[in-house]
Design a protein around this motif. Structure first.
Motif, PDB file in Angstrom:
ATOM      1  N   TRP A 324       0.950  -1.308  -0.090  1.00 21.74           N
ATOM      2  CA  TRP A 324      -0.063  -0.053   0.175  1.00 21.74           C
ATOM      3  C   TRP A 324       0.874   0.843  -0.040  1.00 21.74           C
ATOM      4  CZ3 TRP A 324      -5.426  -1.064  -0.349  1.00 21.74           C
ATOM      5  CH2 TRP A 324      -5.708  -1.734   0.197  1.00 21.74           C
ATOM      6  N   CYS A 325       0.554   2.030  -1.379  1.00 25.15           N
ATOM      7  CA  CYS A 325       1.169   3.369  -1.090  1.00 25.15           C
ATOM      8  C   CYS A 325       0.969   4.067  -0.140  1.00 25.15           C
ATOM      9  CB  CYS A 325       1.661   3.857  -2.753  1.00 25.15           C
ATOM     10  SG  CYS A 325       0.329   5.445  -2.774  1.00 25.15           S
ATOM     11  N   GLY A 326       0.203   4.116  -0.131  1.00 23.75           N
ATOM     12  CA  GLY A 326      -0.792   5.147   1.026  1.00 23.75           C
ATOM     13  C   GLY A 326      -0.919   6.320   1.124  1.00 23.75           C
ATOM     14  N   GLN A 327      -0.631   6.723  -0.251  1.00 27.70           N
ATOM     15  CA  GLN A 327      -1.052   8.395  -0.819  1.00 27.70           C
ATOM     16  C   GLN A 327      -1.636   8.413  -1.749  1.00 27.70           C
ATOM     17  OE1 GLN A 327       1.516  10.496   0.544  1.00 27.70           O
ATOM     18  NE2 GLN A 327       2.165   9.031   1.801  1.00 27.70           N
ATOM     19  N   CYS A 328      -1.945   7.373  -2.527  1.00 25.53           N
ATOM     20  CA  CYS A 328      -2.953   7.485  -3.402  1.00 25.53           C
ATOM     21  C   CYS A 328      -4.294   7.060  -3.234  1.00 25.53           C
ATOM     22  CB  CYS A 328      -2.600   6.860  -4.500  1.00 25.53           C
ATOM     23  SG  CYS A 328      -3.091   4.764  -4.005  1.00 25.53           S
ATOM     24  N   PRO A 329      -5.513   7.749  -4.167  1.00 27.12           N
ATOM     25  CA  PRO A 329      -6.688   8.114  -4.057  1.00 27.12           C
ATOM     26  C   PRO A 329      -7.367   6.376  -3.536  1.00 27.12           C
ATOM     27  CG  PRO A 329      -6.020   9.220  -5.598  1.00 27.12           C
ATOM     28  CD  PRO A 329      -5.307   7.937  -5.466  1.00 27.12           C
ATOM     29  N   LYS A 330      -6.710   5.093  -3.949  1.00 26.09           N
ATOM     30  CA  LYS A 330      -7.038   4.280  -3.897  1.00 26.09           C
ATOM     31  C   LYS A 330      -7.193   3.575  -2.804  1.00 26.09           C
ATOM     32  CE  LYS A 330      -8.401   0.646  -6.197  1.00 26.09           C
ATOM     33  NZ  LYS A 330      -9.085  -0.267  -7.645  1.00 26.09           N
ATOM     34  N   CYS A 331      -6.335   3.781  -2.331  1.00 26.92           N
ATOM     35  CA  CYS A 331      -5.076   3.402  -0.941  1.00 26.92           C
ATOM     36  C   CYS A 331      -6.336   4.904   0.073  1.00 26.92           C
ATOM     37  CB  CYS A 331      -3.762   4.080  -0.502  1.00 26.92           C
ATOM     38  SG  CYS A 331      -2.982   2.608  -0.363  1.00 26.92           S
ATOM     39  N   HIS A 332      -6.732   6.285  -0.582  1.00 30.52           N
ATOM     40  CA  HIS A 332      -7.031   6.280   1.332  1.00 30.52           C
ATOM     41  C   HIS A 332      -8.770   6.006   0.781  1.00 30.52           C
ATOM     42  CE1 HIS A 332      -4.703   9.987  -0.662  1.00 30.52           C
ATOM     43  NE2 HIS A 332      -4.471  10.017   0.574  1.00 30.52           N
ATOM     44  N   PHE A 333      -9.546   5.644  -0.780  1.00 27.09           N
ATOM     45  CA  PHE A 333     -10.479   4.795  -0.435  1.00 27.09           C
ATOM     46  C   PHE A 333     -10.654   3.734   0.249  1.00 27.09           C
ATOM     47  CE2 PHE A 333     -14.360   3.281  -1.914  1.00 27.09           C
ATOM     48  CZ  PHE A 333     -15.451   3.883  -1.925  1.00 27.09           C
ATOM     49  N   VAL A 334     -10.019   3.163   0.242  1.00 32.32           N
ATOM     50  CA  VAL A 334     -10.150   1.953   0.480  1.00 32.32           C
ATOM     51  C   VAL A 334     -10.026   1.561   1.688  1.00 32.32           C
ATOM     52  CG1 VAL A 334      -9.117  -0.485   0.065  1.00 32.32           C
ATOM     53  CG2 VAL A 334      -9.396   0.325  -1.769  1.00 32.32           C
ATOM     54  N   PHE A 335      -9.390   2.681   2.542  1.00 34.67           N
ATOM     55  CA  PHE A 335      -9.046   2.468   3.800  1.00 34.67           C
ATOM     56  C   PHE A 335      -9.898   3.099   4.814  1.00 34.67           C
ATOM     57  CE2 PHE A 335      -7.641   4.448   7.975  1.00 34.67           C
ATOM     58  CZ  PHE A 335      -6.441   3.862   8.219  1.00 34.67           C
ATOM     59  N   LEU A 336     -10.710   4.448   3.733  1.00 36.33           N
ATOM     60  CA  LEU A 336     -11.793   4.969   5.136  1.00 36.33           C
ATOM     61  C   LEU A 336     -12.909   3.797   4.669  1.00 36.33           C
ATOM     62  CD1 LEU A 336     -13.492   7.751   5.496  1.00 36.33           C
ATOM     63  CD2 LEU A 336     -13.969   7.696   2.762  1.00 36.33           C
ATOM     64  N   ALA A 337     -13.324   3.106   3.490  1.00 34.10           N
ATOM     65  CA  ALA A 337     -14.351   2.461   3.013  1.00 34.10           C
ATOM     66  C   ALA A 337     -14.357   1.095   4.279  1.00 34.10           C
ATOM     67  CB  ALA A 337     -14.392   1.635   2.039  1.00 34.10           C
ATOM     68  N   LEU A 338     -12.741   0.407   4.477  1.00 33.70           N
ATOM     69  CA  LEU A 338     -12.885  -0.501   5.270  1.00 33.70           C
ATOM     70  C   LEU A 338     -13.067  -0.309   6.615  1.00 33.70           C
ATOM     71  CD1 LEU A 338      -9.541  -2.736   3.252  1.00 33.70           C
ATOM     72  CD2 LEU A 338     -12.552  -3.810   3.952  1.00 33.70           C
ATOM     73  N   ALA A 339     -12.914   1.128   6.872  1.00 33.88           N
ATOM     74  CA  ALA A 339     -12.489   1.597   8.056  1.00 33.88           C
ATOM     75  C   ALA A 339     -14.167   0.851   8.836  1.00 33.88           C
ATOM     76  CB  ALA A 339     -12.008   2.779   8.848  1.00 33.88           C
ATOM     77  N   PRO A 340     -15.085   1.178   8.814  1.00 34.06           N
ATOM     78  CA  PRO A 340     -16.049   0.877   9.324  1.00 34.06           C
ATOM     79  C   PRO A 340     -16.979  -0.260   9.276  1.00 34.06           C
ATOM     80  CG  PRO A 340     -17.081   2.491   7.592  1.00 34.06           C
ATOM     81  CD  PRO A 340     -15.931   2.260   7.522  1.00 34.06           C
ATOM     82  N   PHE A 341     -15.992  -1.376   8.754  1.00 32.37           N
ATOM     83  CA  PHE A 341     -16.527  -3.322   8.715  1.00 32.37           C
ATOM     84  C   PHE A 341     -15.818  -3.637   9.859  1.00 32.37           C
ATOM     85  CE2 PHE A 341     -18.426  -0.743   5.155  1.00 32.37           C
ATOM     86  CZ  PHE A 341     -19.580  -0.436   5.910  1.00 32.37           C
ATOM     87  N   LEU A 342     -14.491  -2.953  10.096  1.00 36.15           N
ATOM     88  CA  LEU A 342     -13.144  -4.027  11.010  1.00 36.15           C
ATOM     89  C   LEU A 342     -13.077  -3.222  11.673  1.00 36.15           C
ATOM     90  CD1 LEU A 342     -10.099  -4.560   7.589  1.00 36.15           C
ATOM     91  CD2 LEU A 342     -11.570  -6.028   9.053  1.00 36.15           C
ATOM     92  N   PRO A 343     -12.263  -3.836  13.098  1.00 33.24           N
ATOM     93  CA  PRO A 343     -11.963  -3.286  14.041  1.00 33.24           C
ATOM     94  C   PRO A 343     -10.452  -2.089  13.495  1.00 33.24           C
ATOM     95  CG  PRO A 343     -11.693  -5.921  14.196  1.00 33.24           C
ATOM     96  CD  PRO A 343     -12.480  -5.619  12.900  1.00 33.24           C
TER      97      PRO A 343
END
Ligand SMILES: CC(=O)N[C@H]1[C@@H](OP(=O)(O)OP(=O)(O)OC[C@H]2O[C@@H](n3ccc(=O)[nH]c3=O)[C@H](O)[C@@H]2O)O[C@H](CO)[C@@H](O)[C@@H]1O[C@H](C)C(=O)N[C@@H](C)C(=O)N[C@@H](CCC(=O)O)C(=O)O
Ligand SMILES: Nc1ncnc2c1ncn2[C@@H]1O[C@H](COP(=O)(O)OP(=O)(O)OP(=O)(O)O)[C@@H](O)[C@H]1O
Length: 451
Positions: A324-343
């Motif tokens: 995960w480069c941690g800088q690109c829109p896909k990294c941003h989006f997947v982080f945000l979209a997984l956050a409500p569903f994962l500890p």
């Protein structure tokens, strides 16, 4: 010595020929009378083709030639398109006109070009008689992209005991690792772009995004006939049909060839021109990105091998040191979209950092929320679903104090309509899809709530 061609100054883009022998498809193109540009697709351990499938194979190969040409056409966008085989029937020309116009819309927007009226495939060829049933075995090709979506599709098919092959195009070790992890039989098809394209790029060709899902789809249509599969099940979500932005009256969608319009055009074309029993669909079409991340949150065995970060998949450019480069829109989006569903600790382990507690990433997340910017040119969810995810986090104590969540609460939230921020509506499937009857039971496996 012949002068190198300047693609931007050419008049004609030519489809020269498509040939196939011994597992290798050769797709040839040229600008004007220039050197052929030859792309090769290698199908491993290709079986001999049963004679009854030859016409279907020829039709699929021809479509692959026409679709894969988009990588080369874009280098010059000359005023004329010529097909050396002769003009296309109307349905084929309609499919290609739409694909090149909409699939290159981002490319055109970014380069300040207007392709409307310029893309005209030669038409007037005789329509084929309707393609017959060719007796394809009841087996599904499931493309793997290395990210979460295809793994959700794989597990849904496995849950109904479907006979399936995990297939990918290209030589990414990351995708290979995910494909192995599925436990399905695997098929890795190699794609070699014409080396001359990189030379044209060096000489100042037009460059930009191409509708790569369409190219992969056409490769898999050839593979389905060759290896004997009656269905191709992509993992393209409902949100992929939403435009990135509108410009000068035209919708610009980075993911157009992942959208429902393209799926409809291609699946109808395959039924009418290749084989009546070859189905092309997206198993995730009824679902939003948030419904998919909820489903993926249950698939823990993939957490240490998947990545949605497209920087991993470059042919030439540098790849990230981490998955995960941690800088690109896909990294941003997947982080945000997984956050409500994962500890939270689990999510931070996957990414190796907390992107929402990093103020330097504010602009990236703002774009996802369509706050002071348009949605990024990447495969990310709709602005409204990103806002719903961020709102959900802002209500949870473990996230609420992180820098960008706190900033959302104080700066952005007061400007939003609170009635539009619920997460639940995003988790409900829509009815729109083209999943064939024998795979429809798999849809239920995706939409269920977390245990
Ligand atoms: C990996 C990636 O995202 N590449 C995009 C990037 O390309 P870049 O110049 O940074 O490097 P390379 O990928 O190494 O490509 C070198 C050049 O080769 C040409 N090219 C490459 C692949 C191809 O199929 N056709 C080509 O003509 C091109 O000239 C490259 O410069 O930026 C490019 C825009 O300037 C993008 O076009 C590259 O995107 C690839 C086609 C690609 O495979 N991207 C997928 C990761 C991707 O975007 N997938 C989307 C699906 C969207 C869709 O189907 O439209 C997704 O994540 O859902
Ligand atoms: N190299 C590839 N070969 C075959 N299919 C691919 C390849 N790359 C992407 N795909 C397919 O294209 C579709 C869209 O790709 P996309 O990147 O959205 O999916 P993904 O990688 O599974 O998930 P994510 O959205 O997390 O990146 C998916 O069905 C994916 O399997």
């Amino acid at each position: 010595m012949t002068q190198p061609i300047q693609p931007r100054l050419t008049q004609v883009f030519r489809f020269l020929h498509a040939r196939y022998a011994d597992g290798v498809a050769e797709l040839a193109y040229a600008f004007d009378e220039g050197e052929p540009l030859v792309e090769r697709i290698r199908f491993p351990a290709a079986p001999a083709l049963p004679p009854a499938r030859q016409p279907a194979f020829d039709a699929a190969l021809k479509l692959l030639h026409l679709i894969a040409g988009v990588s080369y056409y874009k280098a010059g966008v000359p005023p004329t398109i010529a097909v050396d085989d002769g003009p296309l029937d109307d349905a084929t020309a309609d499919l290609l006109d739409a694909l090149y116009l909409h699939g290159l819309a981002e490319f055109a927007y970014r380069n300040g070009l207007d392709l409307r009226g310029r893309i005209r495939f030669p038409r007037g060829g005789q329509a084929l008689s309707v393609a017959p049933v060719v007796g394809l075995p009841k087996r599904t090709l499931v493309p793997i992209g290395g990210g979460k979506d295809s793994l959700v599709a794989v597990e849904a098919i496995k849950s109904i005991g479907g006979d399936a092959t995990a297939v990918w195009v290209g030589n990414s070790p990351l995708i290979a690792a995910c494909a192995e992890r599925t436990g399905l039989p695997t098929l890795n098809i190699q794609r070699e772009l014409a080396p001359g394209l990189f030379e044209l790029n060096r000489l100042g060709a037009w460059n930009g995004h191409i509708p790569v899902t369409a190219v992969n789809s056409a490769i898999l249509a050839v593979a389905a006939i060759l290896y004997g599969h009656d269905s191709i099940a992509f993992a393209n979500e409902r949100s992929a049909s939403a435009a990135t932005l509108e410009y000068d009256g035209q919708q610009v969608n980075h993911q157009w060839s992942k959208g429902y319009a393209f799926e409809t055009l291609l699946s109808d074309w395959l039924h009418s021109h290749v084989a009546a029993d070859l189905d092309y669909c997206s198993l995730l079409r009824p679902y939003s990105e948030l419904a998919i991340t909820r489903a993926f949150a249950k698939l823990t065995p993939y957490f240490d091998s998947f990545s949605s970060c497209n920087r991993n998949f470059r042919i030439l450019g540098p790849k990230p040191a981490d998955r995960w480069c941690g800088q690109c829109p896909k990294c941003h989006f997947v982080f945000l979209a997984l956050a409500p569903f994962l500890p939270k600790p689990r999510l931070l382990t996957i990414f190796g950092r907390n992107l929402l507690d990093d103020e330097s990433q504010a602009a990236g997340f703002d774009a996802l929320l369509e706050y002071q910017d348009h949605k990024p040119f990447e495969c990310v969810g709709e602005g409204a679903e990103a806002r719903a995810a961020m709102y959900a986090l802002s209500q949870r104590p473990e996230w609420a104090e992180d820098a960008l969540v706190a900033r959302f609460r104080s700066e952005i939230l007061p400007q939003l309509d609170a009635s539009q921020l619920a997460l639940e509506p995003w988790l409900a499937p829509s009815g729109e899809h083209r999943v064939p009857a024998r795979l429809q039971a798999a849809l239920a496996a995706i939409g269920g709530p977390n245990p």
